[in-house]
Enzyme design. Structure first.
Site, PDB file in Angstrom:
ATOM      1  N   HIS A 187      -3.122   7.021   2.473  1.00  0.00           N
ATOM      2  CA  HIS A 187      -3.595   5.728   1.975  1.00  0.00           C
ATOM      3  C   HIS A 187      -4.953   5.438   2.612  1.00  0.00           C
ATOM      4  O   HIS A 187      -5.128   5.557   3.828  1.00  0.00           O
ATOM      5  CB  HIS A 187      -2.578   4.645   2.327  1.00  0.00           C
ATOM      6  N   CYS A 219       0.812  -1.223   0.000  1.00  0.00           N
ATOM      7  CA  CYS A 219       0.000   0.000   0.000  1.00  0.00           C
ATOM      8  C   CYS A 219       0.847   1.276   0.000  1.00  0.00           C
ATOM      9  O   CYS A 219       0.329   2.369  -0.213  1.00  0.00           O
ATOM     10  CB  CYS A 219      -0.933   0.010   1.196  1.00  0.00           C
ATOM     11  N   ASN A 232     -10.212  -0.301   0.341  1.00  0.00           N
ATOM     12  CA  ASN A 232      -8.750  -0.172   0.305  1.00  0.00           C
ATOM     13  C   ASN A 232      -8.246  -0.756  -1.024  1.00  0.00           C
ATOM     14  O   ASN A 232      -8.322  -1.966  -1.238  1.00  0.00           O
ATOM     15  CB  ASN A 232      -8.173  -0.933   1.505  1.00  0.00           C
TER      16      ASN A 232
END
Ligand code: ACO
Length: 320
Positions: free
Chosen positions: A247, A111, A277
């Protein structure tokens, strides 16, 4: 001389899976998912793949930057879900956008991947090796999760985001990156089975496994630390930053980081409700949405920050 973002693009698959859809086959509820994460729905790939999504986001970013694809010197695709082992995703993006000479490689920092890619491109530009780069974050997270494990699968979605950067007087002001492999097992996913004539390495976890609470604790400790280091480098206060693009993993992580930095949550844009996500794609998707809505003004200060498996983290301070 530094590095400026001159174009952005994103793409998400058309197929949408709502929290309610998940209740058809999982012991969960819309209410639980919204309250614990902020996610309402996610876009899920039905067969396009990581490369095709990366190409669409890249094409939109190039169009937005209004440059010729042949003027790109470097393509980095941040992904941990490439369709193929080789050729690398970046080389396949290169082929589709119509460039036949630049340096292409993939980068896996989970990520944090887009930030790692952006900071790496900045290093290349600052050192004079390249002038213009394309950074793409593209992920098919839906193929890494176990759709019977309610503690992980509800969190993730698929998509891609991209940015074109070039040499300029204003842009990136400071960068921070780091990793701590000693705690890497708290979020992991094995690769393909290793088997040859002489031996075999079994796959332990063919799907993602995650200790959600440990990842949560890591994120709320490490992200503010990295941002503080970034701001100190540039000698600027947290309240002088107009936008914090973090993020998009969990809304509670975002609000906890905002609190620790003593900054209003209004400066932390959130699009988790729509995408979940999307790992390395989440920051460039958010950036592109803000860019296209004309929310970003020239001269505004922004912090981009990612964290994820590895464990990895990274942050970038820039003037838009
Ligand atoms: N629906 C209903 N109940 C659930 C679900 C679900 N989808 N998932 C877990 N539960 C249950 C658990 O079984 C547990 O039940 P129990 O108390 O009877 O044992 C209860 O809910 C609480 O579980 P916790 O794990 O303690 O819930 P928590 O509040 O920690 O939330 C979450 C879990 C959302 C995963 C949170 O820990 C989190 O967001 N962590 C960070 C994860 C993250 O950001 N990962 C990605 C970063 S790295 C990367 O992006 C690659």
């Amino acid at each position: 001389m530094t590095t400026r973002i001159i174009g952005t693009g994103c793409y998400a698959p058309e197929h949408i899976v709502t929290n309610e859809d998940l209740t058809q086959f999982l012991d969960t509820s819309d209410e639980w998912i919204r309250e614990r994460t902020g996610i309402h729905r996610r876009h899920i790939d039905t067969g396009e793949g990581t490369t095709a999504m990366a190409v669409k986001a890249a094409q939109r970013a190039i169009e937005n930057a209004n440059i010729s694809p042949q003027s790109i010197d470097l393509i980095i695709v941040a992904t941990s879900t490439a369709d193929e082992i080789f050729p690398n995703t970046a080389a396949m993006v290169q082929k589709s956008i119509g460039n036949n000479h630049c340096t292409c490689y993939d980068l896996n920092a989970a990520c944090s991947g887009f930030i790692y890619g952006l900071n790496t491109a900045h290093a290349f530009i600052k050192s004079g090796i390249v002038e213009t780069a394309l950074i793409v974050g593209s992920e098919t997270m839906s193929k890494t999760v176990n759709w019977e494990d309610r503690s992980t699968c509800i969190l993730f979605g698929d998509g891609a985001g991209a940015a074109v950067v070039t040499k300029d007087e204003t842009g990136i002001e400071s960068i921070v990156m780091g990793s701590d492999g000693s705690n890497g097992e708290i979020i992991s996913c094995d690769g393909r089975i290793m088997e040859n004539r002489w031996g075999k390495r079994p796959v332990k976890n063919s799907h993602m496994i995650m200790d959600g609470q440990e990842v949560f604790k890591f994120a709320v400790r490490k992200v503010p630390e990295a941002i503080k280091e970034l701001l100190e480098q540039a000698n600027i206060d947290a309240d002088q930053i107009d936008h914090y693009l973090l993020h998009q993993a969990n809304e509670r992580i975002l609000s906890s980081v905002a609190k620790r930095l003593h900054v209003s949550m209004e400066r932390f844009p959130v699009n988790l409700s729509e995408y979940g996500n999307t790992s390395a794609a989440s920051i460039p998707i958010l950036l592109d949405e803000m860019n296209r809505k004309n929310i970003l003004r020239r001269g505004e200060k922004m912090v981009l920050a990612g964290f994820g498996a590895g464990l990895t983290w990274g942050a970038t301070l820039l003037t838009w």
